[in-house]
Design an enzyme around this catalytic site. Sequence first.
Site, PDB file in Angstrom:
ATOM      1  N   ASP A 177     -28.104  62.013  34.036  1.00  0.00           N
ATOM      2  CA  ASP A 177     -27.844  60.665  34.508  1.00  0.00           C
ATOM      3  C   ASP A 177     -28.345  60.475  35.764  1.00  0.00           C
ATOM      4  O   ASP A 177     -27.771  61.308  36.630  1.00  0.00           O
ATOM      5  CB  ASP A 177     -26.307  60.648  34.160  1.00  0.00           C
ATOM      6  CG  ASP A 177     -25.863  59.072  34.356  1.00  0.00           C
ATOM      7  OD1 ASP A 177     -26.597  58.375  34.710  1.00  0.00           O
ATOM      8  OD2 ASP A 177     -24.832  58.782  33.804  1.00  0.00           O
ATOM      9  N   HIS A 202     -27.891  58.528  31.510  1.00  0.00           N
ATOM     10  CA  HIS A 202     -26.615  57.725  31.168  1.00  0.00           C
ATOM     11  C   HIS A 202     -26.230  57.120  29.935  1.00  0.00           C
ATOM     12  O   HIS A 202     -25.196  57.336  29.531  1.00  0.00           O
ATOM     13  CB  HIS A 202     -26.858  56.452  32.214  1.00  0.00           C
ATOM     14  CG  HIS A 202     -25.601  55.685  32.370  1.00  0.00           C
ATOM     15  ND1 HIS A 202     -24.595  56.436  32.885  1.00  0.00           N
ATOM     16  CD2 HIS A 202     -25.241  54.418  32.239  1.00  0.00           C
ATOM     17  CE1 HIS A 202     -23.645  55.379  32.935  1.00  0.00           C
ATOM     18  NE2 HIS A 202     -24.173  54.305  32.602  1.00  0.00           N
ATOM     19  N   SER A 207     -19.238  54.592  31.353  1.00  0.00           N
ATOM     20  CA  SER A 207     -19.875  53.941  32.396  1.00  0.00           C
ATOM     21  C   SER A 207     -19.018  53.180  33.220  1.00  0.00           C
ATOM     22  O   SER A 207     -18.057  53.682  33.890  1.00  0.00           O
ATOM     23  CB  SER A 207     -21.184  52.756  31.575  1.00  0.00           C
ATOM     24  OG  SER A 207     -21.920  52.456  32.659  1.00  0.00           O
TER      25      SER A 207
END
Lengths: 486, 486
Positions: free
Chosen positions: B433, B467, B211
């Site tokens: 995601d 995600h 991330s």
Amino acid sequence: MSLLFKSPLTRSARRFTCLTRSISNNRPHFPCVEAHALRESHIRKSGLSSTSSSSDDGPEPPYARPNPKSYHVYHDPSPLSLTYASLLPSFDVAYETWGTLSPRKDNVILLHTGLSASSHAASTPTNPSEGWWEKFIGPGKPLDTNNFFIICTNVIGGCYGSTGPSSIDPTTGKHYGTNFPILSIFDMIRAQFRLLDHLGVKKLYASVGCSMGGMQSLAAGWLHPERVGKVVSISGTARSSPSAVAMRYAQRSVLMADPNWNNGFYYDGLPPHTGMKLARQIATITYRSGPEWDSRFGRQLRQLPSSSTPEESGLPRTPALCPDFLIETYLDHQGEQFCLKYDANSLIYISKAMDLFDMTASTLKTLNLQAHRPSTLSSDDSSSVPPSQVMHKTSHSKSHPPPVNPPPYLPDLAEGMQPLAHIPTLILGVQSDILFTVEQQREMADALRMAGNDGVSYYELGGVWGHDTFLLDVLNVGGAIRGFLS
Amino acid sequence: MSLLFKSPLTRSARRFTCLTRSISNNRPHFPCVEAHALRESHIRKSGLSSTSSSSDDGPEPPYARPNPKSYHVYHDPSPLSLTYASLLPSFDVAYETWGTLSPRKDNVILLHTGLSASSHAASTPTNPSEGWWEKFIGPGKPLDTNNFFIICTNVIGGCYGSTGPSSIDPTTGKHYGTNFPILSIFDMIRAQFRLLDHLGVKKLYASVGCSMGGMQSLAAGWLHPERVGKVVSISGTARSSPSAVAMRYAQRSVLMADPNWNNGFYYDGLPPHTGMKLARQIATITYRSGPEWDSRFGRQLRQLPSSSTPEESGLPRTPALCPDFLIETYLDHQGEQFCLKYDANSLIYISKAMDLFDMTASTLKTLNLQAHRPSTLSSDDSSSVPPSQVMHKTSHSKSHPPPVNPPPYLPDLAEGMQPLAHIPTLILGVQSDILFTVEQQREMADALRMAGNDGVSYYELGGVWGHDTFLLDVLNVGGAIRGFLS
């Protein structure tokens, strides 16, 4: 502060000047946060001069000052029974029309709106301002007023002339607020058909709607299959997804957390304008798509006012915490434009009705709906072939192949949608829509076919406009509707 | 009201009892809205007994009471110059380590965190609680402590021991608040490399992150290509998209609109816990994917407490405006869990740093970065072949075909990423995601290849976790890392 608001020039400067490092008392300030207090001060001032009919002198936002000359209002003095066990003692439906009603009253198209739209879908002699579907309605247009008589209503629960939470409860003489009953999409249809009864319209040529209007369009066919000739659902759904519920829940949460919301009883005070702005910003994210923003805004920054362009010092421009990227100023602007145009409780109630919409048989059976459908369509209706038996009878073809990975609830949805089995239906969706996804468009078409409907027209559009495509793509959306209706 | 909060049982009943039609004074009440005031009352009470070192007796949230025995703190008394033209006069970096540093100090993996994580990636003897990447770190695990010495820091700007907006500004003796300077991802790396200098680590075996950590991982290789052996970016990006900016902007907006935020100066008072809860609800929507929620929650409703199950009246259950669908209770719970765990200003500053991250050459050139890179990597570096010339030299193969529809900024991105041309890099992304989209994973890999990097490993994962896959899929995420590092 309040002086700032009086001058449009200064106000504009306020919005576009967001120098977080401009320091007073050695602390940064944030024009985007100050904007909330400035807006409140503005509402207070304009409110004092409002022509409110309320006994209170409290300020009123623009939607509370409707212009009843610009639309018709049908008042029904009889109760409207509702899906979730309560009722409205009486109700109003605001509506507008375009075209000419045929002598046999058989050319009527009932147009359903999205969440926050009024009945003003297109300009009229009494309201020449542009409507929300201006390019789709008129002589020679997709909803062709040379042939059709188009009716668009403000939904029950709304704030543009129809009965909603901002209306006066006749039993108390006060605004309903959150004493307003929870609504369903089906309730909106019931109110609309009471209007059709009043107008003497026995059968619609078509029921047409986009977004939440697509839900209504399906619900109209479901409640009154004998009175609906064709169904059009553009970027709608037959079953709200958890993702869409999540996105609407986030909006309701920020709205309800605004202290001005006051548990829904703000009509004699200040409306929750900050919560509305924040909610609209979230909503706007769901209305467009990433690819559109990539091409439209990219990573561009707003232009700084010439007075505050950075010195030629070689230093990078200092980023601001208030809107700085164009995408941020866009969201800010959308929120600002909307926050006083629409009633907060209407947003809460109608977005909840969207969340609750689910045409699976297992859900429909739990609702207070069957009693309101014609008895010929009870569960022993001859058209009610179990979906498992019709699965292989439906008109799958090369362009309509059977679903590859159907969701597990598809048979349940097919069973629920069986009342629509004999109504020609247009389903149109958009691949870049993140709110009413293309998977939901496919499942609607698949469920209808499984239910035995061999008159399903199905289209998917590409493009980058996401959910808002139905407002923008006259050529493709309009073309599909024109072809289906003719 | 405050009594309610003292009893866990009653508190739980409060959360799960949301009968909008329970009427007092003939008005509905909303437990999900009341929760904000109850939380505030709870903070006030617990705050009065806090061991605050502040001269003020104001309450403090848990992050303001760190346990410095559970992590190391490197204090650097020298200034840290920053990307956007200001500096920190001195700074702390909190960090934890796992494994054993080799005598040559050549087995170091620097692990970068996502937005709100602390340095506690895995349990340690001094802090045995589970870390945020517990299953990925340890003997025989993907980050194998039998071979590697792993360092994880709390980023500059954070609130878990490193210098951030909640820290005391040594020049004023007061909390920085929003006088804290705007940060970039590169600034986080600079602080981390000052720690590495202090530890005597000349070159990393690898820079690994997920991330925002993926952004940091790339930035580490960009700033110090000679000190980074390998780069791993899991669900990261080299250029934040307008959609991701929009979603983080929505979070910052609700947070900054919370009156408790007080322009960022709340450390002697109440934190903006309501804004934090609302922001986390929005963030949570972006962390998972629709398909996961479809299978996990579907359209299920929360279970009503047995005392309030609807009578067997045949009437449908009345929907509530407070959390009612399981997806709503999930978002509510995630927001409630987070809202006092993390500093609001840290969320604002770090999410802004993510928005600002953009490795296109045209953007990097405008920043205060070049002066901080080794002079051997100036623009006349021999590795700086214009991307247009290397486009056809790179190692495209059957599994690495040239991009079909490359974004227009790809050559610009390739030029910007050229300092990474000689670092073996693993790019891994997830197709579901919605925050760091798979298109962004592809563009990273394509840009690196265009820049001449023939050591790019690239994987896409399917699945429904969106995600958050990097926290959940030990088999596939861990496997790719293990293979790439060995």
